[in-house]
Design an enzyme around this catalytic site. Structure first.
Site, PDB file in Angstrom:
ATOM      1  N   GLY A  29       6.114   3.349 -15.047  1.00  0.00           N
ATOM      2  CA  GLY A  29       5.692   2.328 -16.009  1.00  0.00           C
ATOM      3  C   GLY A  29       4.836   2.937 -17.099  1.00  0.00           C
ATOM      4  N   SER A  30       4.379   2.096 -18.015  1.00  0.00           N
ATOM      5  CA  SER A  30       3.639   2.619 -19.165  1.00  0.00           C
ATOM      6  C   SER A  30       2.270   3.169 -18.768  1.00  0.00           C
ATOM      7  CB  SER A  30       3.499   1.529 -20.232  1.00  0.00           C
ATOM      8  OG  SER A  30       2.863   0.386 -19.699  1.00  0.00           O
ATOM      9  N   GLY A  82       0.603   1.878 -11.570  1.00  0.00           N
ATOM     10  CA  GLY A  82       0.161   0.635 -12.183  1.00  0.00           C
ATOM     11  C   GLY A  82       0.549  -0.564 -11.341  1.00  0.00           C
ATOM     12  N   ALA A  83       0.366  -1.753 -11.913  1.00  0.00           N
ATOM     13  CA  ALA A  83       0.754  -2.992 -11.227  1.00  0.00           C
ATOM     14  C   ALA A  83       1.029  -4.058 -12.278  1.00  0.00           C
ATOM     15  CB  ALA A  83      -0.366  -3.463 -10.299  1.00  0.00           C
ATOM     16  N   ASP A  84       1.819  -5.038 -11.897  1.00  0.00           N
ATOM     17  CA  ASP A  84       2.061  -6.174 -12.792  1.00  0.00           C
ATOM     18  C   ASP A  84       0.984  -7.233 -12.612  1.00  0.00           C
ATOM     19  OD1 ASP A  84       4.566  -5.253 -13.963  1.00  0.00           O
ATOM     20  OD2 ASP A  84       5.273  -5.362 -11.903  1.00  0.00           O
ATOM     21  N   LYS A  94       4.415  -5.667  -7.918  1.00  0.00           N
ATOM     22  CA  LYS A  94       4.920  -4.527  -8.664  1.00  0.00           C
ATOM     23  C   LYS A  94       6.433  -4.681  -8.840  1.00  0.00           C
ATOM     24  CE  LYS A  94       3.655  -0.451  -7.724  1.00  0.00           C
ATOM     25  NZ  LYS A  94       3.735  -0.262  -9.204  1.00  0.00           N
ATOM     26  N   GLY A  96       7.965  -4.632 -12.079  1.00  0.00           N
ATOM     27  CA  GLY A  96       8.357  -5.065 -13.425  1.00  0.00           C
ATOM     28  C   GLY A  96       9.300  -4.052 -14.064  1.00  0.00           C
ATOM     29  N   GLU A 103       8.698   3.122  -5.240  1.00  0.00           N
ATOM     30  CA  GLU A 103       7.226   3.061  -5.297  1.00  0.00           C
ATOM     31  C   GLU A 103       6.664   2.740  -3.910  1.00  0.00           C
ATOM     32  OE1 GLU A 103       6.723   1.561  -9.926  1.00  0.00           O
ATOM     33  OE2 GLU A 103       6.757   0.071  -8.351  1.00  0.00           O
TER      34      GLU A 103
END
Ligand code: 5RP
Length: 218
Positions: A29-30, A82-84, A94, A96, A103
């Site tokens: 992710g970003s 990361g996480a949503d 998670k 997204g 993961e």
């Protein structure tokens, strides 16, 4: 700070948690991308990384970081991702980016999960972000009907195939009061590969980028 600045600050805050000479689990992710860029600066201090997606593997390789096969690795001291959505209990949604299965596998092997996120990700109750569920393609309709019986509204993610060749149902309309129970229940539906709840094994540390700097929640 903008959201991107908060993500970068959280990624930078993870670097002091990286043990010298270790193999690091790396998310997708970003925010994870900012972490990879920071990890590249200390790449001579680590042995390599295990990637949670093809995209992450490519970015790590581009930076000259060795990408190792998880089957060749027994110890991953730290997994950074990361996480949503995340709660103060460190339960997460998670997936997204669609990388939830890998993961969850890499983070299962890791001894510590460090979640890096901007402040918009911290919520009181999980479920505003649609919950991703990875499904074997032939089971898509059956799984969708079962999820509807549980009160969710599944939508097939359009034009998307996971790194494992599966599809994603994004489940809307859930107010997840008991994430551990729902994670378990969804995993019992035949055809479900993984769901995006990371509650049975949540994060160990949250490094949250906020307007006021980094907030650490354990
Ligand atoms: C990918 C994920 C990501 O961690 C999640 O979607 C957060 O992404 P971003 O850092 O771009 O906000 O679970 O499958």
């Amino acid at each position: 700070m903008t959201q991107d600045e908060q993500k970068r600050a959280a990624a930078q805050a993870a670097i002091p948690h990286i043990p010298i000479g270790a193999i690091i689990g790396v998310g997708t992710g970003s925010t994870a991308n900012y972490f990879i860029d920071e990890l590249a600066k200390i790449k001579h201090k680590i042995e390599g990384a295990v990637a949670s997606s093809e995209a992450t593997a490519q970015r790590l390789s581009k930076h000259g970081i060795d990408v190792l096969d998880l089957n060749m690795v027994t110890d991953i001291p730290v997994y950074v991702d990361g996480a949503d959505e995340i709660t103060k209990h460190l339960h997460m949604i998670k997936g997204g980016g669609g990388a939830l299965t890998r993961e969850k596998i890499v983070s299962a092997v890791a001894r510590k999960f460090i979640c890096i996120a901007d402040q918009s990700k911290l919520v009181d109750i999980l479920g505003t972000f649609p919950l991703p569920v990875e499904v074997i393609p032939m089971a898509r309709s059956y799984v969708a009907r079962q999820i509807t019986l549980l009160g969710g509204h599944p939508a097939l993610r359009q034009d998307f195939v996971t790194d494992n060749g599966n599809v994603i149902l994004d489940v809307h309309g859930l107010q997840i009061m008991n994430p551990v129970e729902l994670e378990t229940t969804l995993n019992q539906i035949v055809g479900v590969v993984t769901n995006g709840l990371f509650a049975r094994k949540g994060a160990d540390i949250l490094l949250l980028g906020t307007d006021k700097g980094i907030e650490t929640i354990t």
